[in-house]
Design an enzyme around this catalytic site. Structure first.
Site, short mmCIF file in Angstrom:
data_model
loop_
_atom_site.label_atom_id
_atom_site.label_comp_id
_atom_site.label_asym_id
_atom_site.label_seq_id
_atom_site.Cartn_x
_atom_site.Cartn_y
_atom_site.Cartn_z
CB SER A 143 -0.86 -0.07 1.28
OG SER A 143 -1.69 1.15 1.32
CE1 TYR A 157 0.97 5.11 -5.70
CE2 TYR A 157 0.60 6.28 -3.58
CZ TYR A 157 1.23 5.38 -4.43
OH TYR A 157 2.31 4.77 -3.86
CE LYS A 161 0.27 2.16 -3.84
NZ LYS A 161 0.82 0.76 -4.15
N1 LIG Z 1 8.82 5.20 -3.45
C1 LIG Z 1 7.83 5.40 -2.82
O1 LIG Z 1 8.45 6.43 -2.00
C2 LIG Z 1 6.87 4.75 -2.32
C3 LIG Z 1 5.93 5.03 -1.34
C4 LIG Z 1 4.70 4.26 -1.06
C5 LIG Z 1 4.67 3.32 -1.61
N2 LIG Z 1 4.95 2.97 -2.56
C6 LIG Z 1 4.88 1.71 -3.55
O2 LIG Z 1 5.98 0.82 -3.68
C7 LIG Z 1 5.57 -0.19 -4.69
C8 LIG Z 1 6.94 -0.10 -5.57
O3 LIG Z 1 7.44 1.18 -5.95
P1 LIG Z 1 8.73 1.52 -6.22
O4 LIG Z 1 9.04 3.04 -5.33
O5 LIG Z 1 9.74 0.52 -6.01
O6 LIG Z 1 8.76 1.92 -7.71
P2 LIG Z 1 9.66 1.48 -8.86
O7 LIG Z 1 8.97 2.21 -9.95
O8 LIG Z 1 11.11 1.94 -8.67
O9 LIG Z 1 9.52 0.08 -9.07
C9 LIG Z 1 8.18 -0.52 -9.45
C10 LIG Z 1 8.34 -1.53 -10.64
O10 LIG Z 1 7.14 -1.77 -10.83
C11 LIG Z 1 6.97 -2.13 -12.39
N3 LIG Z 1 5.59 -1.84 -12.99
C12 LIG Z 1 5.13 -0.55 -12.94
N4 LIG Z 1 3.87 -0.91 -13.60
C13 LIG Z 1 3.72 -2.39 -13.92
C14 LIG Z 1 2.88 -3.33 -14.54
N5 LIG Z 1 1.64 -2.61 -15.11
N6 LIG Z 1 3.14 -4.33 -14.47
C15 LIG Z 1 4.25 -4.88 -14.15
N7 LIG Z 1 5.38 -4.16 -13.35
C16 LIG Z 1 5.00 -2.83 -13.46
C17 LIG Z 1 7.98 -0.86 -12.83
O11 LIG Z 1 8.65 -1.05 -14.26
C18 LIG Z 1 9.15 -0.89 -11.80
O12 LIG Z 1 10.20 -1.91 -12.37
C19 LIG Z 1 4.46 0.61 -5.68
O13 LIG Z 1 3.38 -0.18 -5.34
C20 LIG Z 1 4.28 1.96 -4.80
O14 LIG Z 1 3.14 2.49 -5.10
C21 LIG Z 1 6.41 3.44 -3.20
#
Ligand SMILES: NC(=O)c1ccc[n+]([C@@H]2O[C@H](COP(=O)([O-])OP(=O)(O)OC[C@H]3O[C@@H](n4cnc5c(N)ncnc54)[C@H](O)[C@@H]3O)[C@@H](O)[C@H]2O)c1
Length: 253
Positions: A143, A157, A161
């Site tokens: 989330s 978003y 979430k």
């Molecule tokens: N980075 C932050 O600050 C943060 C904060 C809160 C939540 N999140 C959540 O953490 C999770 C991971 O995010 P992250 O920050 O590592 O992002 P990121 O973009 O670095 O990695 C996400 C990966 O998911 C892949 N992806 C995107 N859409 C896709 C799809 N339709 N099918 C398959 N793969 C797909 C991307 O290619 C990427 O490699 C997400 O759900 C994001 O919402 C991230």
């Protein structure tokens, strides 16, 4: 990453990780492999999976390229799991340009819901028969701080979430008695490659001052992998339906 590894914690187990090519997903794959799992890693960007595969030194990694919101990708991932799924980390997710309610376009809304919510539903639906047959399994859905409050992203978003948390609790309610746990992790800010441009001047004005004041220091993807793998592992056997913030204390503000 070598610190805090629990050798053999996932020995003999198969784990599926989405969003495995970058950020939190990739760090989760690396940790699972280091702790003995066979990992089926999926991502929509094939080059990221190639880079992951090239960097892995130990463990059994299988990669599946595809959009996780598409049923054909789900089918390919399940085929790669070869009938055994002990752990599922639903990590893939996308942002929404921080668009407020009045400014959301249909394409952004539908894409955010498809990747952040519908994909989790489809992949979980696909693994549950295997987990029920085994009488055990652990699912972790990523989330966000935006699943806990209204001031961390745009409206699409934030809605998605919050939905992940509702999905997590309902799944835990139905399946925990059958040995299947389902939990959520709510990251705060994490240094990853996620694309998060502000596409709304109004959102920038409204969110900017709040985020500058309240957001704790940015975490590493490995710190999130630590929380995710704890919930995937037997170390958290009595935990199901929980939402674990890994956010440097942001949720307490
Ligand atoms: N980075 C932050 O600050 C943060 C904060 C809160 C939540 N999140 C959540 O953490 C999770 C991971 O995010 P992250 O920050 O590592 O992002 P990121 O973009 O670095 O990695 C996400 C990966 O998911 C892949 N992806 C995107 N859409 C896709 C799809 N339709 N099918 C398959 N793969 C797909 C991307 O290619 C990427 O490699 C997400 O759900 C994001 O919402 C991230």
């Amino acid at each position: 990453m070598t610190d805090h590894i629990v050798p053999g914690r996932f020995s003999g187990k198969t784990a599926i990780v989405t969003g495995a090519g970058a950020g939190i997903g990739r760090a989760t794959v690396e940790r699972l492999l280091a702790e003995g799992a066979r990992v089926v890693a999926t991502d929509v960007v094939p080059e990221r999976l190639d880079a992951l595969g090239a960097s892995v030194e130990t463990g059994e990694l299988v990669t599946v390229a595809g959009d996780v919101s598409a049923q054909e990708t789900i089918d390919a991932v399940l085929a790669a799991a070869e009938g055994r799924v002990d752990a599922l980390a639903n990590v893939a997710g996308i942002m929404d340009g921080f668009l407020p309610s009045e400014e959301i376009d249909d394409a952004t809304w539908e894409r955010v819901m498809a990747v952040n919510v519908t994909a989790i539903m489809r992949l979980t639906r696909a693994v549950l028969p295997h987990m029920r047959a085994a009488g055990s399994g652990s699912i972790v859905n990523v989330s966000s701080e935006a699943g806990l409050r209204g001031s961390a992203a745009g409206t699409a978003y934030t809605t998605s979430k919050h939905a992940v948390i509702g999905y997590t609790k309902s799944t835990a309610f139905f399946y925990t008695p059958q040995g299947i746990r389902c939990n959520a992790v709510a990251p705060g800010g994490v240094a990853t490659s996620i694309e998060a441009p502000f596409r709304s001047a109004f959102a920038g004005e409204r969110l900017g001052p709040i985020m500058q004041t309240n957001v704790p220091p940015i975490a590493t993807a490995a710190q999130l992998a630590s929380a995710i793998t704890w919930l995937l592992s037997d170390d958290s056997l009595n935990v199901s339906g929980a939402v674990l913030p890994s956010d440097g204390g942001w949720a307490a503000i």
